[in-house]
Enzyme design. Structure first.
Site, PDB file in Angstrom:
ATOM      1  N   ASP A  67       9.471 -18.333  42.386  1.00  0.00           N
ATOM      2  CA  ASP A  67      10.331 -18.898  43.681  1.00  0.00           C
ATOM      3  C   ASP A  67       9.822 -18.635  44.745  1.00  0.00           C
ATOM      4  O   ASP A  67       8.245 -18.230  44.909  1.00  0.00           O
ATOM      5  CB  ASP A  67      11.550 -17.957  43.596  1.00  0.00           C
ATOM      6  CG  ASP A  67      11.459 -16.252  43.655  1.00  0.00           C
ATOM      7  OD1 ASP A  67      10.237 -16.034  44.307  1.00  0.00           O
ATOM      8  OD2 ASP A  67      12.069 -15.632  43.339  1.00  0.00           O
ATOM      9  N   THR A  92     -13.349 -12.492  31.643  1.00  0.00           N
ATOM     10  CA  THR A  92     -13.938 -11.815  32.580  1.00  0.00           C
ATOM     11  C   THR A  92     -13.811 -10.385  32.420  1.00  0.00           C
ATOM     12  O   THR A  92     -13.627  -9.604  33.280  1.00  0.00           O
ATOM     13  CB  THR A  92     -13.420 -11.976  33.797  1.00  0.00           C
ATOM     14  OG1 THR A  92     -12.133 -11.658  33.950  1.00  0.00           O
ATOM     15  CG2 THR A  92     -13.264 -13.504  34.226  1.00  0.00           C
ATOM     16  N   CYS A 140     -19.171  -5.967  35.174  1.00  0.00           N
ATOM     17  CA  CYS A 140     -19.647  -5.921  36.534  1.00  0.00           C
ATOM     18  C   CYS A 140     -21.118  -5.270  36.315  1.00  0.00           C
ATOM     19  O   CYS A 140     -22.164  -5.743  36.941  1.00  0.00           O
ATOM     20  CB  CYS A 140     -19.182  -5.545  37.433  1.00  0.00           C
ATOM     21  SG  CYS A 140     -18.221  -4.116  37.572  1.00  0.00           S
ATOM     22  N   THR A 141     -21.185  -4.060  35.820  1.00  0.00           N
ATOM     23  CA  THR A 141     -22.268  -3.026  35.616  1.00  0.00           C
ATOM     24  C   THR A 141     -23.227  -3.792  34.783  1.00  0.00           C
ATOM     25  O   THR A 141     -24.335  -3.806  35.176  1.00  0.00           O
ATOM     26  CB  THR A 141     -21.713  -1.923  35.198  1.00  0.00           C
ATOM     27  OG1 THR A 141     -20.542  -1.327  36.071  1.00  0.00           O
ATOM     28  CG2 THR A 141     -23.032  -0.770  35.247  1.00  0.00           C
ATOM     29  N   HIS A 147     -19.552   4.007  40.827  1.00  0.00           N
ATOM     30  CA  HIS A 147     -18.757   2.990  40.852  1.00  0.00           C
ATOM     31  C   HIS A 147     -17.520   2.891  41.868  1.00  0.00           C
ATOM     32  O   HIS A 147     -17.059   4.374  41.925  1.00  0.00           O
ATOM     33  CB  HIS A 147     -18.054   2.708  39.367  1.00  0.00           C
ATOM     34  CG  HIS A 147     -17.647   1.198  39.472  1.00  0.00           C
ATOM     35  ND1 HIS A 147     -16.727   0.722  39.881  1.00  0.00           N
ATOM     36  CD2 HIS A 147     -18.068  -0.017  38.551  1.00  0.00           C
ATOM     37  CE1 HIS A 147     -16.342  -0.599  39.539  1.00  0.00           C
ATOM     38  NE2 HIS A 147     -17.388  -0.915  38.772  1.00  0.00           N
ATOM     39  N   THR A 202     -11.142   1.795  41.097  1.00  0.00           N
ATOM     40  CA  THR A 202     -10.448   0.318  40.561  1.00  0.00           C
ATOM     41  C   THR A 202      -9.003   0.254  40.329  1.00  0.00           C
ATOM     42  O   THR A 202      -8.598   1.726  40.372  1.00  0.00           O
ATOM     43  CB  THR A 202     -11.015  -0.237  39.284  1.00  0.00           C
ATOM     44  OG1 THR A 202     -10.544   0.689  38.133  1.00  0.00           O
ATOM     45  CG2 THR A 202     -12.657  -0.269  39.282  1.00  0.00           C
TER      46      THR A 202
END
Length: 482
Positions: free
Chosen positions: A170, A261, A292-293, A319, A322
């Protein structure tokens, strides 16, 4: 020369240099929007950069190759590229300018040099644009969307057509999605426009319609209803992690290939630049872009393995926190991650050490690994402690990684950093997944042990690896000159 005259000449030079930079920016834009030719400078992006940013990138380029790389040279090379009939391509003007200085005695002018260097460009097969659907719209999804829409150009490669989310669509939901795309607390404002179209249930990004599709499960979606066919589905939900689950995404009408991913089970885990050519998109339909690592350390490990050999090693990744962690202390199914992410360093596990062997089989059983989550929202550091087969020194190790950053198959993956003052916030926004800190390298006196420090933007750098792999899967890679 008197001080006043010297100062006046400096002012005149700076004005000329900035004027040349404005001209360079126009040529970069013309090449991109008129010819789908993307110019970069030692893999650093030039599109949508301002005068000061362009000049700073030239400073870095000169320091990198230890030879002056001026914007005046770049203008000359860029003008030659614009004059020639070059098909869609991605060209490193830093490398071209560097080589022109080295070889200028061979050529009568820049035009002759560029014509020779790009003579194979027309041998590339024609590209058929690929529709892309983002399944999920979290941190990675939004960064991938930003990059795809910023670099759409004439739409000759990847075309973002839709985003799949849960829940109703919406006006409130659309505006919230648009707001999250426009503004990012880490990566700043989106360098484009984002509006909503309630009637179409879509975001209008840079004037282009991107449909927002609500679905609880992938089998419910018929992409062809929205004019989307043969699409690459990029899943960034983290929900579908093995071949069986990801096959559900592929089963949607109008879907073709699937790219996860995150690390995946039962499918190829690919670090683009290292093992992507071993996985043929004509033969495979489902791929993983690993973590990513893994994308940060694997290019460096390949360079070290190929040059010195690696007996064994340990990875410690420092790191950024997250969304998986808690904002304040609360229950979490994993040990320690329940404690407040912005207030604590948190020891936890990482599978990146073991995952390297999926891209580099020679590392099977060689690496142990662990992780420490730290109170920064983005920007991470991998520390590799490696026992080597043959001897190295700090100078030889740095020379090896610099060579890999300058030429070969890993130039998009490895950035060679020379600053004594580098900290985590400095690497935010880097498109390279591996940023090698040459000033931090340690090698034991006997030459058989090396400690390497690899920075990485765990969001932005990884998103670029996703896009590079997506282009490979979709077979829309242009001619490149790196």
């Amino acid at each position: 020369m008197p001080v006043k005259e010297s100062y006046e000449s400096e002012l005149a030079f700076q004005a000329d240099r900035r004027r040349a930079t404005v001209e360079f920016i126009k040529i970069v834009s013309d090449l991109w929007y008129d010819k789908s030719i993307e110019l970069v400078i030692f893999r650093n992006q030039l599109i949508d950069r301002n005068v000061s940013q362009i000049l700073n990138l030239h400073e870095y380029a000169g320091e990198f190759v230890q030879k002056p790389i001026s914007v005046f040279d770049s203008v000359e090379i860029a003008q030659a590229i614009k004059t020639l009939d070059v098909p869609p391509a991605k060209l490193d003007i830093g490398k071209l300018t560097y080589e022109y200085h080295l070889e200028e005695k061979k050529y009568s002018n820049a035009m002759a040099f560029v014509a020779n260097k790009l003579k194979d460009a027309n041998n590339n097969e024609a590209i058929t644009p690929k529709d892309v659907v983002l399944y999920g719209f979290g941190r990675i999804g939004r960064l991938v969307a930003r990059e795809l829409m910023t670099r759409t150009g004439k739409g000759s490669q990847l075309r973002l057509r839709a985003i799949v989310t849960r829940g109703k669509v919406d006006a409130v939901v659309l505006e919230k999605r648009a707001a999250l795309l426009r503004n990012d607390s880490v990566h700043g404002e989106f360098s484009g426009t984002v509006a909503i179209d309630l009637e179409k249930e879509a975001l209008i990004i840079n004037g282009t319609t991107v449909k927002i599709i609500s679905a609880n499960q992938p089998e419910d979606i018929d992409y062809t209803k929205y004019g989307i066919d043969n699409a690459l589905i990029i899943d960034n939900t983290g929900v579908f992690r093995d071949k069986e689950a990801l096959t559900r995404l592929q089963s949607s009408k109008g879907a073709d290939k699937v790219l996860l991913t995150a690390p995946g089970k039962g499918i190829p885990n690919i670090v683009y630049g290292v093992n992507h050519l071993e996985n043929n998109p004509d033969e495979l339909d489902i791929f993983s872009a690993a973590s990513c690592t893994t994308n940060a350390i694997t290019p460096i490990l390949k360079a070290v393995e190929d040059t010195y050999g690696v007996k064994s090693g340990h990875l410690e990744t420092i790191h950024a926190y997250t969304n998986d962690q808690n904002l304040v202390d609360n229950f979490h199914k994993k040990y320690r991650r329940g404690r407040a992410a912005a207030l604590n360093m948190v020891i936890t596990e990482t599978g990146a050490g073991a995952a390297v062997s999926k891209a580099l089989p020679s590392f099977e059983g060689k690496l142990t690994s662990n992780a420490i989550r730290v109170p920064v929202p983005n920007g991470s550091l991998a520390i590799l402690n490696l026992e080597l087969e043959s001897k190295a020194s700090v100078d030889s190790m740095n020379a090896t990684l610099k060579k890999y950053a300058l030429e070969g198959d890993l130039v998009e993956q490895i950035k060679y950093e020379m600053s004594d003052e580098l900290v985590s916030s400095d690497i935010v926004g880097s498109s390279a997944p591996s940023i090698y800190d040459s000033k931090a390298t340690i090698v034991r006196k006997d030459g058989k042990n090396a400690v390497l420090y690899i920075w990485y933007d765990n969001e932005y750098g990884y998103s670029h690896q996703v896009i590079r792999l997506a282009k490979h899967i979709a077979k829309v890679r242009r001619f490149t000159y790196y």
